[in-house]
Scaffold this motif. Sequence first.
Motif, short mmCIF file in Angstrom:
data_model
loop_
_atom_site.label_atom_id
_atom_site.label_comp_id
_atom_site.label_asym_id
_atom_site.label_seq_id
_atom_site.Cartn_x
_atom_site.Cartn_y
_atom_site.Cartn_z
N ALA A 141 -0.32 -12.23 -5.66
CA ALA A 141 0.76 -13.08 -5.17
C ALA A 141 1.21 -12.67 -3.78
CB ALA A 141 1.94 -13.03 -6.15
N GLU A 142 1.25 -11.36 -3.54
CA GLU A 142 1.67 -10.87 -2.22
C GLU A 142 0.72 -11.32 -1.14
OE1 GLU A 142 3.17 -6.80 0.00
OE2 GLU A 142 2.43 -6.72 -2.05
N GLY A 143 -0.57 -11.38 -1.47
CA GLY A 143 -1.55 -11.82 -0.48
C GLY A 143 -1.55 -13.31 -0.25
N ALA A 144 -0.99 -14.08 -1.21
CA ALA A 144 -1.06 -15.53 -1.12
C ALA A 144 0.23 -16.19 -0.66
CB ALA A 144 -1.46 -16.11 -2.49
N SER A 145 1.37 -15.53 -0.83
CA SER A 145 2.65 -16.19 -0.60
C SER A 145 3.61 -15.28 0.17
CB SER A 145 3.28 -16.56 -1.95
OG SER A 145 4.63 -16.94 -1.80
N ALA A 146 4.20 -15.85 1.23
CA ALA A 146 5.21 -15.11 1.99
C ALA A 146 6.46 -14.89 1.14
CB ALA A 146 5.57 -15.87 3.26
N TRP A 147 6.79 -15.84 0.27
CA TRP A 147 7.97 -15.68 -0.59
C TRP A 147 7.75 -14.56 -1.59
CZ3 TRP A 147 12.37 -17.47 0.89
CH2 TRP A 147 12.45 -18.61 1.67
N ARG A 149 5.86 -11.95 -1.06
CA ARG A 149 5.98 -10.72 -0.28
C ARG A 149 7.45 -10.37 -0.06
NH1 ARG A 149 1.57 -13.10 2.30
NH2 ARG A 149 2.76 -13.87 4.07
N LEU A 150 8.25 -11.38 0.22
CA LEU A 150 9.68 -11.15 0.40
C LEU A 150 10.29 -10.55 -0.85
CD1 LEU A 150 12.47 -11.49 1.72
CD2 LEU A 150 12.46 -13.87 0.92
N GLY A 151 9.99 -11.13 -2.02
CA GLY A 151 10.55 -10.62 -3.26
C GLY A 151 10.11 -9.20 -3.57
N LEU A 152 8.83 -8.92 -3.34
CA LEU A 152 8.32 -7.58 -3.63
C LEU A 152 8.88 -6.55 -2.64
CD1 LEU A 152 4.61 -8.51 -4.44
CD2 LEU A 152 6.39 -7.82 -6.06
N ASP A 153 9.01 -6.93 -1.38
CA ASP A 153 9.60 -6.02 -0.40
C ASP A 153 11.04 -5.68 -0.77
OD1 ASP A 153 7.27 -6.05 1.06
OD2 ASP A 153 7.97 -7.57 2.49
N LEU A 154 11.81 -6.68 -1.16
CA LEU A 154 13.20 -6.44 -1.56
C LEU A 154 13.27 -5.57 -2.80
CD1 LEU A 154 14.80 -9.96 -0.94
CD2 LEU A 154 15.08 -7.88 0.43
N ALA A 155 12.36 -5.81 -3.75
CA ALA A 155 12.34 -5.00 -4.97
C ALA A 155 12.05 -3.54 -4.64
CB ALA A 155 11.29 -5.54 -5.95
N LEU A 156 11.14 -3.30 -3.71
CA LEU A 156 10.81 -1.92 -3.33
C LEU A 156 11.98 -1.25 -2.62
CD1 LEU A 156 7.15 -2.46 -2.15
CD2 LEU A 156 7.87 -1.08 -4.10
N HIS A 210 -8.20 -8.92 -5.19
CA HIS A 210 -7.70 -9.45 -3.91
C HIS A 210 -8.28 -8.67 -2.73
CE1 HIS A 210 -5.02 -11.11 -0.90
NE2 HIS A 210 -4.62 -9.89 -0.57
N PHE A 211 -8.38 -7.35 -2.86
CA PHE A 211 -8.94 -6.54 -1.80
C PHE A 211 -10.45 -6.39 -1.95
CE2 PHE A 211 -4.50 -4.85 -1.82
CZ PHE A 211 -4.16 -5.29 -0.55
N ALA A 212 -10.94 -6.37 -3.18
CA ALA A 212 -12.39 -6.19 -3.39
C ALA A 212 -13.18 -7.40 -2.90
CB ALA A 212 -12.66 -5.96 -4.88
#
Length: 250
Positions: A141-147, A149-156, A210-212
């Motif tokens: 999801a982080e690789g596909a969506s800016a939203w 990434r936003l949620g995961l960054d805030l969670a971290l 996603h990375f592989a």
Amino acid sequence: MRAAAVTSSSPWTFHLHGATWLVVLALGVAYGVAIRRTAPAKRRQIAATVTGLVVLLVALTWPLADLAAHWSLTALVIQRLFLLLAVPPLLMIGLPPALIARLTRPAVIDAVVRRCARPAIAVALVTVIAVATLTTPAVDAEGASAWARLGLDLALLVAGFALWTPVLTELPGTDRPSALGRAGYLIVQSIVPSFLAVIWIFARHPLYPHFAQGPRLLNVSPLMDQQVAGFVAKFTTIAVLWTEIGRALV
């Protein structure tokens, strides 16, 4: 907080991430206004805040943000370490006690801070967020969506503030563990949430499609990238938290 990253044939293609720059600038202005009107800050507090905001920019803008989103698990780990281990303590150290008292005056915020100051709750919260944000669906999801990434960054960032709340004595209105208690707490935090790093190091195949399946950075294989990510995550976490253990025991 980040603008949508644009996948390109080169990992070094520049992207502005203008929204992130605006948010960080707004945080800096808000801090400046607050310390002028509410509570004067010492030079070391201002320096800590400025450093924390700079590290936040490094973590969430080009090139690290783009590498973390599309190219490298190691880059993603470095970004996460900034958001967990560097930005929160720097911003917390930068707050004058009078400003902290004002920010935590609302009953809801005060209750949350008091609970996060309990080591068991902090360990549980950091572990849940650290593991959940590294599941395969979360990384995809982080690789596909800016939203996403936003949620995961805030969670971290939330996890980072929770991690450091029981340690930093600058936060008023909470029961501080003893020096030995803080040392034991940090030892647990250096081991439990980062157990995935050990799995990455000893896995015999890449664990993140996603990375592989994506483009390679510097011709490094996905498996090697994963193993490097494991070593970086484990040893950086131990180095930072155990350094704080030494400081707490001095």
